[in-house]
Design an enzyme around this catalytic site. Structure first.
Site, short mmCIF file in Angstrom:
data_model
loop_
_atom_site.label_atom_id
_atom_site.label_comp_id
_atom_site.label_asym_id
_atom_site.label_seq_id
_atom_site.Cartn_x
_atom_site.Cartn_y
_atom_site.Cartn_z
N ARG A 2 3.72 3.88 6.91
CA ARG A 2 4.15 4.13 5.53
C ARG A 2 4.88 2.90 5.02
NH1 ARG A 2 8.06 8.75 7.27
NH2 ARG A 2 8.17 7.18 8.90
N GLY B 70 8.52 16.83 -6.97
CA GLY B 70 9.02 15.72 -7.78
C GLY B 70 8.01 15.27 -8.81
N CYS C 61 -2.20 4.18 -1.56
CA CYS C 61 -3.05 4.95 -0.65
C CYS C 61 -3.44 6.34 -1.15
CB CYS C 61 -2.36 5.06 0.70
SG CYS C 61 -2.06 3.43 1.37
C1 UGA Z 1 0.87 7.00 3.11
C2 UGA Z 1 0.88 7.81 4.41
O1 UGA Z 1 2.10 8.56 4.51
C3 UGA Z 1 0.74 6.87 5.62
O2 UGA Z 1 0.66 7.65 6.81
C4 UGA Z 1 -0.53 6.05 5.46
O3 UGA Z 1 -0.71 5.13 6.53
C5 UGA Z 1 -0.47 5.28 4.15
O4 UGA Z 1 -0.32 6.21 3.05
C6 UGA Z 1 -1.76 4.52 4.03
O5 UGA Z 1 -2.83 5.12 4.00
O6 UGA Z 1 -1.73 3.27 4.09
P1 UGA Z 1 2.71 5.55 1.78
O7 UGA Z 1 1.74 5.61 0.65
O8 UGA Z 1 3.26 4.23 2.17
O9 UGA Z 1 2.03 6.15 3.11
O10 UGA Z 1 3.97 6.45 1.44
P2 UGA Z 1 4.37 8.00 1.63
O11 UGA Z 1 5.70 8.04 2.24
O12 UGA Z 1 3.31 8.77 2.27
O13 UGA Z 1 4.52 8.47 0.10
C7 UGA Z 1 3.40 8.53 -0.77
C8 UGA Z 1 3.81 9.14 -2.10
O14 UGA Z 1 4.08 10.53 -1.96
C9 UGA Z 1 5.06 8.55 -2.72
O15 UGA Z 1 4.84 8.35 -4.10
C10 UGA Z 1 6.13 9.58 -2.49
O16 UGA Z 1 7.15 9.56 -3.46
C11 UGA Z 1 5.31 10.86 -2.58
N1 UGA Z 1 5.91 12.02 -1.88
C12 UGA Z 1 6.04 12.00 -0.52
C13 UGA Z 1 6.33 13.13 -2.59
O17 UGA Z 1 6.21 13.18 -3.83
N2 UGA Z 1 6.85 14.19 -1.93
C14 UGA Z 1 6.99 14.21 -0.59
O18 UGA Z 1 7.47 15.21 -0.04
C15 UGA Z 1 6.57 13.07 0.14
#
Ligand code: UGA
Length: 432
Positions: free
Chosen positions: A154, A253, A260
């Site tokens: 992430r 949210g 991704c």
């Molecule tokens: C995501 C995956 O979590 C990774 O496992 C994966 O390797 C990566 O994509 C990829 O394919 O390269 P990332 O996009 O860096 O990682 O970030 P996340 O922490 O997954 O968050 C993604 C989005 O979801 C953010 O905008 C975050 O704010 C949102 N989110 C996350 C929510 O709105 N609610 C949540 O409970 C969790």
């Protein structure tokens, strides 16, 4: 074993530095010459906790070299990781032209056995296409294997995730490829899933699509909580104790953004559809996510009546905390809408302002979280950076023109904000 990494974005650069730290000699290549120049000087092109220090250390120890010439990178390496971008075509399908291009160059430069590993997120059967492409463009006696080793890091915790992954997925066609990848990951303590390449490719897309689905699901329920006076945070907590569900990725949210999830949900939907399957679940995931922006705009309008000439202060521009990445960030769509409404936008983010300025040079940027609040009619929280969680409400009150907070990430509790006589509008729960 010498490892070549082609494509030095978030995944490629982190992967390259991780392998270097694990003791392999790594050669990194990217078509962006400016990026390579920076990297050679030890300047990290992205903000990611710990990456700067690791880059300096690996350069110092000569564990990593950055090469301009992709053919040299291929010829010198025993294992080649393809980490190039796989953006979205206008019809939602993934654009794999960069993967194909690299495969062709690999084919033309095969000098002895090489293991070609796809790390970029790709549709199922891409490894088969890479194999076919290499066969088509190389000599008949070309000696190589293709494997799939998807990445699950992430942004914001990329290094931690690569050294402490939940699992390592190794998709291979034979023992030789399996042994090489197991050797590379020998020192990483995590379950290793050995499978065929098609399965490995699907594991990656299915994981991202599932996580995005969790987010849209909880956002859908958040809407119902708002209509009925229930509390989404408690609902998520109550659901999350069930081990089969789990508490993570149930934070309601403004929805998911980043490079991704939006791309992968679209691509996985497209792949399913292209096989004539009903993947409409993912269409709904995307639709619900897109509607988050309107929900936030609605909240602002309900609080402020007209948005024209109202000053809206924004906290957080990056798509998530601890990164300067604004790709597909909800902040972009929200700022666009606010400007269309005639609002005055002032914004602050700990790391992403420089990137945001390239898209919106004419909004007001503050040097800290308080400066942007001066005379503001409302504060809109878009990204849940830690520094927004501990604030001086008295100070905020003095600075703002009218005392309205729309909290797109649910970072405060009603009592603490209402104590200072703010109007507070979080997501999926009501303070009134
Ligand atoms: C995501 C995956 O979590 C990774 O496992 C994966 O390797 C990566 O994509 C990829 O394919 O390269 P990332 O996009 O860096 O990682 O970030 P996340 O922490 O997954 O968050 C993604 C989005 O979801 C953010 O905008 C975050 O704010 C949102 N989110 C996350 C929510 O709105 N609610 C949540 O409970 C969790």
């Amino acid at each position: 074993m010498k490892i070549g990494v082609i494509g030095l974005g978030y995944v490629g650069l982190t992967t390259a530095l991780t392998f270097a730290k694990l003791g392999f000699k790594v050669y990194g290549n990217d078509k962006d010459k400016d990026k390579l120049e920076k990297l050679k000087k030890g300047i990290c092109p992205i903000y990611e906790p710990g990456l700067d220090e690791l880059l300096a250390e690996m350069l110092e120890k000569n564990q990593i070299e950055f090469l301009e010439d992709i053919t040299e990178t291929i010829r010198i390496s025993d294992v080649i990781f393809i980490c190039v971008g796989t953006p979205t075509n206008p019809d939602g399908s993934p654009d794999l032209s960069q993967v194909e291009e690299v495969s062709k160059i690999i084919a033309e430069n095969l000098n002895g056995y090489k293991l070609i590993v796809e790390k970029s997120t790709v549709p199922v059967q891409t490894a088969q296409w890479i194999k076919r492409t290499i066969k088509l463009y190389s000599n008949e006696d070309a000696n190589f294997d293709v494997a799939s080793n998807p990445e699950f890091l992430r942004e914001g915790s990329a290094l931690y995730d690569t050294f402490n992954p939940d699992r390592i997925v190794i998709g291979v066609e034979n023992e030789r490829a399996k042994e090489i990848l197991l050797k590379i990951y020998e020192k990483i303590n995590a379950p290793k899933i050995i499978t065929d390449v098609n399965t490995a490719e699907i594991i990656k897309h299915a994981s991202n699509a599932f996580l995005a689905m969790k987010i849209s699901f909880i956002n859908m329920v958040a809407d119902l909580c708002e209509k009925t006076g229930a509390d989404i945070k408690k609902v998520a907590e109550g659901m999350g104790y069930d081990k089969r569900i789990g508490r993570e990725f149930l934070n309601a949210g403004i929805g998911y953004g980043g490079y991704c999830f939006p791309k992968d949900v679209k691509a996985f939907y497209y792949i399913g559809k292209s096989y004539g399957l009903d993947f409409s679940l993912l269409e709904a995931v995307e639709r619900i996510n897109n509607s988050r922006i309107d929900r936030v705009m609605e909240k602002l309008k309900n609080a402020l009546w007209n948005l024209k000439n109202k000053k809206i202060a924004i906290w957080g521009l990056s798509f998530k905390p601890n990164t300067d990445d604004i790709r597909e960030a909800p902040s972009i769509k929200i700022v666009k809408k606010l400007l269309e409404e005639g609002s005055i936008v002032s914004a602050y983010d700990p790391k992403a302002i420089e990137n945001f300025k390239k898209l919106f040079p004419n909004i007001i940027y503050g040097k800290d979280k308080y400066e942007v609040l001066e005379n503001a009619n409302a504060l809109l929280i878009i990204t849940e950076w830690d520094e927004f969680k501990n604030v001086d409400f008295e100070k905020i009150k003095k600075l703002m023109r009218t005392h309205i907070i729309v909290d797109g990430r649910n970072i405060f509790e009603c009592e603490e904000v209402l104590k200072y006589k703010f109007e507070y509008y979080p997501i999926g729960r009501s303070c009134y």
